[in-house]
Write a protein that holds these residues in place. Structure first.
Motif, PDB file in Angstrom:
ATOM      1  N   THR A  23       0.838  -1.203   0.000  1.00 44.16           N
ATOM      2  CA  THR A  23       0.000   0.000   0.000  1.00 44.16           C
ATOM      3  C   THR A  23       0.871   1.250   0.000  1.00 44.16           C
ATOM      4  O   THR A  23       0.578   2.232  -0.694  1.00 44.16           O
ATOM      5  CB  THR A  23      -0.933  -0.001   1.222  1.00 44.16           C
ATOM      6  N   CYS A  24       1.960   1.221   0.757  1.00 41.25           N
ATOM      7  CA  CYS A  24       2.887   2.350   0.755  1.00 41.25           C
ATOM      8  C   CYS A  24       3.535   2.517  -0.619  1.00 41.25           C
ATOM      9  O   CYS A  24       3.762   3.642  -1.081  1.00 41.25           O
ATOM     10  CB  CYS A  24       3.965   2.148   1.818  1.00 41.25           C
ATOM     11  N   GLN A  25       3.828   1.414  -1.292  1.00 44.19           N
ATOM     12  CA  GLN A  25       4.435   1.486  -2.620  1.00 44.19           C
ATOM     13  C   GLN A  25       3.507   2.125  -3.650  1.00 44.19           C
ATOM     14  O   GLN A  25       3.970   2.745  -4.603  1.00 44.19           O
ATOM     15  CB  GLN A  25       4.813   0.091  -3.102  1.00 44.19           C
ATOM     16  N   ARG A  26       2.220   1.963  -3.479  1.00 41.21           N
ATOM     17  CA  ARG A  26       1.263   2.456  -4.469  1.00 41.21           C
ATOM     18  C   ARG A  26       1.238   3.981  -4.577  1.00 41.21           C
ATOM     19  O   ARG A  26       0.643   4.522  -5.502  1.00 41.21           O
ATOM     20  CB  ARG A  26      -0.145   1.951  -4.142  1.00 41.21           C
ATOM     21  N   VAL A  27       1.887   4.651  -3.646  1.00 38.50           N
ATOM     22  CA  VAL A  27       1.954   6.114  -3.712  1.00 38.50           C
ATOM     23  C   VAL A  27       2.584   6.562  -5.028  1.00 38.50           C
ATOM     24  O   VAL A  27       2.174   7.551  -5.629  1.00 38.50           O
ATOM     25  CB  VAL A  27       2.746   6.663  -2.506  1.00 38.50           C
ATOM     26  N   GLU A  28       3.604   5.814  -5.479  1.00 38.16           N
ATOM     27  CA  GLU A  28       4.268   6.122  -6.743  1.00 38.16           C
ATOM     28  C   GLU A  28       4.389   4.866  -7.579  1.00 38.16           C
ATOM     29  O   GLU A  28       4.472   3.753  -7.049  1.00 38.16           O
ATOM     30  CB  GLU A  28       5.662   6.722  -6.492  1.00 38.16           C
ATOM     31  N   ARG A  29       4.473   5.031  -8.871  1.00 33.96           N
ATOM     32  CA  ARG A  29       4.411   3.903  -9.804  1.00 33.96           C
ATOM     33  C   ARG A  29       5.576   2.934  -9.642  1.00 33.96           C
ATOM     34  O   ARG A  29       5.417   1.739  -9.802  1.00 33.96           O
ATOM     35  CB  ARG A  29       4.359   4.428 -11.239  1.00 33.96           C
ATOM     36  N   ALA A  30       6.756   3.430  -9.361  1.00 26.89           N
ATOM     37  CA  ALA A  30       7.927   2.562  -9.292  1.00 26.89           C
ATOM     38  C   ALA A  30       8.673   2.744  -7.973  1.00 26.89           C
ATOM     39  O   ALA A  30       9.899   2.847  -7.951  1.00 26.89           O
ATOM     40  CB  ALA A  30       8.851   2.833 -10.476  1.00 26.89           C
ATOM     41  N   ALA A  31       7.959   2.787  -6.889  1.00 27.95           N
ATOM     42  CA  ALA A  31       8.590   2.997  -5.583  1.00 27.95           C
ATOM     43  C   ALA A  31       9.224   1.700  -5.088  1.00 27.95           C
ATOM     44  O   ALA A  31       8.517   0.710  -4.861  1.00 27.95           O
ATOM     45  CB  ALA A  31       7.560   3.490  -4.577  1.00 27.95           C
ATOM     46  N   PRO A  32      10.549   1.665  -4.914  1.00 24.82           N
ATOM     47  CA  PRO A  32      11.184   0.459  -4.367  1.00 24.82           C
ATOM     48  C   PRO A  32      10.895   0.350  -2.871  1.00 24.82           C
ATOM     49  O   PRO A  32      10.734   1.361  -2.185  1.00 24.82           O
ATOM     50  CB  PRO A  32      12.663   0.701  -4.626  1.00 24.82           C
ATOM     51  N   ALA A  33      10.835  -0.863  -2.385  1.00 18.18           N
ATOM     52  CA  ALA A  33      10.554  -1.074  -0.964  1.00 18.18           C
ATOM     53  C   ALA A  33      11.282  -2.307  -0.470  1.00 18.18           C
ATOM     54  O   ALA A  33      11.653  -3.200  -1.242  1.00 18.18           O
ATOM     55  CB  ALA A  33       9.059  -1.208  -0.717  1.00 18.18           C
ATOM     56  N   VAL A  34      11.483  -2.350   0.846  1.00 15.16           N
ATOM     57  CA  VAL A  34      12.221  -3.431   1.497  1.00 15.16           C
ATOM     58  C   VAL A  34      11.499  -3.786   2.794  1.00 15.16           C
ATOM     59  O   VAL A  34      10.976  -2.902   3.484  1.00 15.16           O
ATOM     60  CB  VAL A  34      13.672  -2.991   1.828  1.00 15.16           C
ATOM     61  N   LEU A  35      11.485  -5.062   3.108  1.00 15.98           N
ATOM     62  CA  LEU A  35      11.063  -5.516   4.432  1.00 15.98           C
ATOM     63  C   LEU A  35      12.236  -6.253   5.052  1.00 15.98           C
ATOM     64  O   LEU A  35      12.646  -7.314   4.564  1.00 15.98           O
ATOM     65  CB  LEU A  35       9.834  -6.429   4.343  1.00 15.98           C
TER      66      LEU A  35
END
Length: 393
Positions: A23-35
């Motif tokens: 959901t946090c990634q959906r803010v921008e089209r290509a937002a990288p994320a890590v857990l």
């Protein structure tokens, strides 16, 4: 993983945590994320979560406890040379846990002048509270610990806390300005478009809260050194609730780490375990997996048992038990004492069984980090269960 988005995970990830970071990634089209491997559900953004935005900054991805972090100092004395009981008694007497200040020792620091004189429309009004709280530790999992280095027996001092009410109220102010009324676990990401007045004000305030948090941690460590009569030989200091402007894969990003430690190649970090288990000093390493993680690693062992399930629930006014907890804290304290650890404060919600094992968590990160020192706790001080503190995240 959402199409077009990069999500890198370490260790097991619960579905609810994955949904939250996506959901946090959906803010921008290509937002990288890590857990990171210590991941668990958080307010809007998972703890142990990392997300990078090109066009936004996110108060919810930083969190309420802006600039929460760790500081560890290697001293010039050996752990075996101190009277740990007497030292922990003095730490407990002198330092302030929970919401208040238990002594009249005023903390002087240039960051307080900066706050009082700043042009920020909200933070300037927090100058008095900032002065009252600087150098206080708070509650929850915030602590002041003594450690023995397993390499050579050297004594280390370690602390964990953030920007106290100054940061909490700054975050709340930003969320109110955005119009984010719901601030719970399932709240949508709160974001501000860059190059707007509000974004500039939030970044300015966040960075000032970061300087305030650094000042508080440094003061507490130095106060413990005075108690010990010791000198600092080395200092490792880092935030793990913050946003940094960084370049990754040719993209300029605001990288938000919430409960995640920056770990660029050669960068050191202090990562705590539990009240009864070792902490570590580690450093980031180069490599494809490290790059993919946005050079991020864990900030702790990672909670597996909620505070309410661990400690139970009771009426704050009457003290009457509403629901019992799952942790026998009297047994925990006996075990801690048998390990030779001097414990002051603490509660069932901070017992070792509330957390993953730090060694297991670090193993999931493989060769992205290297452990430099393993630090065995010999003294632990943290607020007790009955210490109320609204400024924890």
């Amino acid at each position: 993983m959402i199409a077009g988005m990069s999500l890198v995970t370490f260790g097991p990830v619960e579905d609810a945590v994955r949904r939250q970071i996506e959901t946090c990634q959906r803010v921008e089209r290509a937002a990288p994320a890590v857990l990171c491997a210590d991941n668990h559900i958080g307010y809007s953004m998972p703890i142990g979560g990392v997300v990078g935005y090109e066009s936004h900054v996110s108060p919810s991805a930083v969190g309420f406890d802006i600039a929460c972090g760790n500081c560890a100092v290697r001293t010039d004395v050996s752990a075996s040379s101190i009277d740990r009981r007497a030292v922990m008694d003095e730490i407990w007497r002198v330092l302030s846990f929970g919401i208040g200040r238990r002594n009249a020792e005023r903390v002087e620091h240039s960051v307080l002048d900066e706050i009082a004189e700043c042009g920020h429309p909200f933070q300037k009004g927090l100058a008095h509270m900032a002065a009252q709280q600087l150098g206080t530790i708070g509650s929850g999992n915030h602590y002041v610990d003594l450690f023995e280095d397993e390499n050579d027996g050297a004594l280390w001092v370690g602390v964990h806390f953030g920007s106290r009410g100054f940061g909490h109220r700054t975050a709340t102010w930003a969320l109110d300005r955005i119009g984010q009324k719901s601030q719970g676990m399932n709240a949508p990401p709160a974001v501000i478009r860059l190059r707007t007045e509000l974004a500039e004000l939030y970044i300015d305030g966040m960075e000032r809260a970061g300087r305030y948090a650094y000042a508080g941690r440094d003061w507490v460590v130095d106060r413990v050194l005075r108690i010990l009569g010791a000198t600092a030989l080395d200092r490792v200091h880092n935030h793990h609730n913050f946003a940094w402007k960084e370049t990754h894969d040719g993209r300029e990003l605001w990288v938000h780490r919430k409960g995640a430690t920056p770990a660029f190649p050669g960068q050191r970090g202090f990562v705590g375990g539990t009240m009864g288990e070792p902490a570590v000093i580690l450093e980031g390493r180069a490599g494809e997996r490290s790059e993919a993680s946005l050079y991020s690693t864990v900030h702790g062992a990672g909670r597996v048992l909620s505070r309410t399930r661990a400690a139970g629930k009771r009426n704050r006014r009457t003290g009457q038990t509403i629901s019992p907890g799952l942790v026998d804290f009297k047994k925990v304290k006996r075990t801690i004492a048998e390990q030779g650890i001097e414990l002051r404060g603490g509660g069932a919600d901070e017992a070792p069984e509330c957390y993953k094992r730090l060694s297991d968590v670090l193993a999931h990160h493989g060769n992205t980090v290297r452990v430099l020192h393993v630090l065995r706790p010999i003294g632990v001080a943290m607020a007790g269960r009955d210490e109320y503190d609204p400024f924890r995240d």
